[in-house]
Design a protein around this motif. Structure first.
Motif, mmCIF file in Angstrom:
data_model
loop_
_atom_site.group_PDB
_atom_site.id
_atom_site.type_symbol
_atom_site.label_atom_id
_atom_site.label_comp_id
_atom_site.label_asym_id
_atom_site.label_seq_id
_atom_site.Cartn_x
_atom_site.Cartn_y
_atom_site.Cartn_z
ATOM 1 N N SER A 285 49.309 29.732 59.992
ATOM 2 C CA SER A 285 50.447 30.092 60.841
ATOM 3 C C SER A 285 50.085 30.245 62.310
ATOM 4 O O SER A 285 50.978 30.358 63.146
ATOM 5 C CB SER A 285 51.066 31.409 60.338
ATOM 6 O OG SER A 285 51.468 31.301 58.981
ATOM 7 N N PHE B 87 47.384 43.925 60.313
ATOM 8 C CA PHE B 87 46.970 42.540 60.521
ATOM 9 C C PHE B 87 45.442 42.502 60.580
ATOM 10 O O PHE B 87 44.832 43.053 61.503
ATOM 11 C CB PHE B 87 47.574 41.994 61.810
ATOM 12 C CG PHE B 87 49.077 41.924 61.787
ATOM 13 C CD1 PHE B 87 49.728 40.815 61.283
ATOM 14 C CD2 PHE B 87 49.837 42.982 62.260
ATOM 15 C CE1 PHE B 87 51.104 40.745 61.248
ATOM 16 C CE2 PHE B 87 51.213 42.931 62.234
ATOM 17 C CZ PHE B 87 51.855 41.812 61.724
ATOM 18 N N ASP C 95 53.686 34.129 64.845
ATOM 19 C CA ASP C 95 54.995 34.777 64.735
ATOM 20 C C ASP C 95 55.195 35.206 63.282
ATOM 21 O O ASP C 95 55.128 34.380 62.364
ATOM 22 C CB ASP C 95 56.107 33.834 65.171
ATOM 23 C CG ASP C 95 56.065 33.555 66.664
ATOM 24 O OD1 ASP C 95 55.729 34.479 67.424
ATOM 25 O OD2 ASP C 95 56.351 32.415 67.081
ATOM 26 N N TYR C 96 55.441 36.479 63.104
ATOM 27 C CA TYR C 96 55.536 37.040 61.759
ATOM 28 C C TYR C 96 56.809 37.870 61.645
ATOM 29 O O TYR C 96 57.146 38.637 62.552
ATOM 30 C CB TYR C 96 54.311 37.913 61.465
ATOM 31 C CG TYR C 96 54.367 38.623 60.136
ATOM 32 C CD1 TYR C 96 54.138 37.933 58.950
ATOM 33 C CD2 TYR C 96 54.667 39.975 60.065
ATOM 34 C CE1 TYR C 96 54.199 38.583 57.726
ATOM 35 C CE2 TYR C 96 54.716 40.637 58.854
ATOM 36 C CZ TYR C 96 54.480 39.938 57.689
ATOM 37 O OH TYR C 96 54.542 40.583 56.492
ATOM 38 N N THR C 97 57.519 37.702 60.525
ATOM 39 C CA THR C 97 58.750 38.459 60.272
ATOM 40 C C THR C 97 58.503 39.435 59.131
ATOM 41 O O THR C 97 58.320 39.017 57.980
ATOM 42 C CB THR C 97 59.910 37.521 59.909
ATOM 43 O OG1 THR C 97 60.117 36.584 60.972
ATOM 44 C CG2 THR C 97 61.193 38.318 59.686
ATOM 45 N N HIS D 26 52.279 47.745 58.573
ATOM 46 C CA HIS D 26 51.695 46.427 58.316
ATOM 47 C C HIS D 26 50.379 46.329 59.094
ATOM 48 O O HIS D 26 50.360 46.548 60.306
ATOM 49 C CB HIS D 26 52.642 45.310 58.757
ATOM 50 C CG HIS D 26 53.889 45.199 57.924
ATOM 51 N ND1 HIS D 26 54.797 46.232 57.806
ATOM 52 C CD2 HIS D 26 54.369 44.172 57.164
ATOM 53 C CE1 HIS D 26 55.797 45.843 57.018
ATOM 54 N NE2 HIS D 26 55.546 44.603 56.616
ATOM 55 N N LEU E 136 47.677 34.330 56.588
ATOM 56 C CA LEU E 136 48.259 33.822 57.840
ATOM 57 C C LEU E 136 47.443 32.664 58.418
ATOM 58 O O LEU E 136 47.661 32.278 59.567
ATOM 59 C CB LEU E 136 48.347 34.943 58.882
ATOM 60 C CG LEU E 136 49.192 36.167 58.528
ATOM 61 C CD1 LEU E 136 49.058 37.221 59.618
ATOM 62 C CD2 LEU E 136 50.646 35.782 58.353
#
Length: 322
Positions: free
Chosen positions: A186, A209, A198-200, A207, A183
């Protein structure tokens, strides 16, 4: 002859190049830990009569002090950079960085960390830089629906950081399938020390992070987990609202049924009372009939007796005539 001249030129060039090939810059401070009202003395060596830039960085990496000095003929310098004030929002307690930059040695610089504290006891106040990383992510999310993850980086309680690609360069997310997705490119900046991404999610499951912050040689880690569901939370909410509506309707039906049952109980009670009244009436009638029967017997008995007497007299008369 020409060969000797060539060697002489090469030797001269080497001699001229020697001062530039060996960079000379050294930096020291008169202490490692400072308290209010103490002087921050900076000294060291550089090139003779060289211009030096001295900067003092606050814990949040902003420049708290900026000066320019020149070295002596022997290259030495000794400069009173700062008298530490009382702690404030501009000068809070924490780890500061003193940097000296050479203007003649291709931007060569030297750095040293010092501590601004309420005490100057080195044993009680270690000169170390601590970077804290906090990650804020939603606890639950829906697959294929974007979520926003926030990151905060601080040092000595102050927000730090610049470009997120450099500060958070190795940040990634661990997927339920076991693979990791970077990431680093991003993140966007909300404010110094505050970033978001922003993560989809494309998989159902947990999940994680994993945020890695790197600032001034210090690494800090932070993590947060999000449970990704197969259905959107809005859909679940609608189903819950629908279920509540059905439960309300069922409750209303039960209230109506309860009222009807209460009415049926009242009807049964009235019927029971009427049966009791009828039973009492029948009992009274039986008593009346019994009394009437007794009266009738008392009336019929003399009549039957008279008839018997008359029959006996007639039989007697008939017997005499014969």
């Amino acid at each position: 002859m020409k060969l000797q001249i060539l060697f002489s030129l090469i030797f001269v060039l080497l001699i001229v190049g020697i001062p530039n090939s060996f960079s000379e810059l050294d930096l020291s401070t008169n202490s490692k830990v400072y308290a209010p009202s103490h002087n921050l003395q900076v000294y060291g060596t550089g090139l003779p009569e060289e211009n030096l830039i001295i900067r003092l960085f606050a814990p949040d990496e902003t420049i708290a002090k900026f000066d320019q000095i020149s070295t002596n003929e022997d290259g030495s310098f000794n400069y009173n950079l700062l008298t530490w004030p009382q702690p404030s929002t501009n000068f809070p307690y924490g780890t500061y960085t003193v940097e000296v930059i050479s203007t003649e040695q291709n931007g060569l610089s030297k750095k040293i960390d010092v501590k601004f504290s309420s005490t100057t006891e080195l044993l009680d106040v270690p000169v170390e830089r601590f970077v804290n990383t906090l990650v804020f992510a939603p606890e639950t999310a829906a697959i294929n629906q974007p979520i926003r993850v926030f990151v905060q980086t601080t040092s000595d309680g102050l927000l730090i950081g610049s470009e997120p690609t450099k500060l958070l360069g190795t940040t990634h997310v661990h997927l339920p399938s076991g693979i990791s997705v970077p990431l680093s490119n991003s993140f966007k900046t909300l404010h110094q020390g505050l970033y978001y991404v922003d993560y989809t999610p494309r998989e159902v499951g947990t999940h994680v992070f994993h945020v890695v912050a790197f600032s001034q040689g210090t690494t800090s880690h932070g993590s947060a987990a999000t449970n990704v569901l197969s259905q959107d939370l809005g859909g679940i909410s609608e189903q819950i609202i629908k279920l509540n509506s059905i439960l309300d309707e069922t409750s209303n039906e039960l209230d109506i049924l309860k009222l009807e049952i209460e009415g049926f109980d009242n009807t049964l009670e009235r019927a029971s009372n009427k049966i009791d009244e009828s039973t009492g009436t029948i009992s009274t009638s039986v008593e009346f009939i019994s009394e009437a029967s007794s009266q009738l017997n008392s009336l019929l008995f003399p009549i039957i007796a008279s008839i018997g007497i008359i029959v006996a007299l007639q039989i007697t008369i008939i017997a005499r005539r014969r």
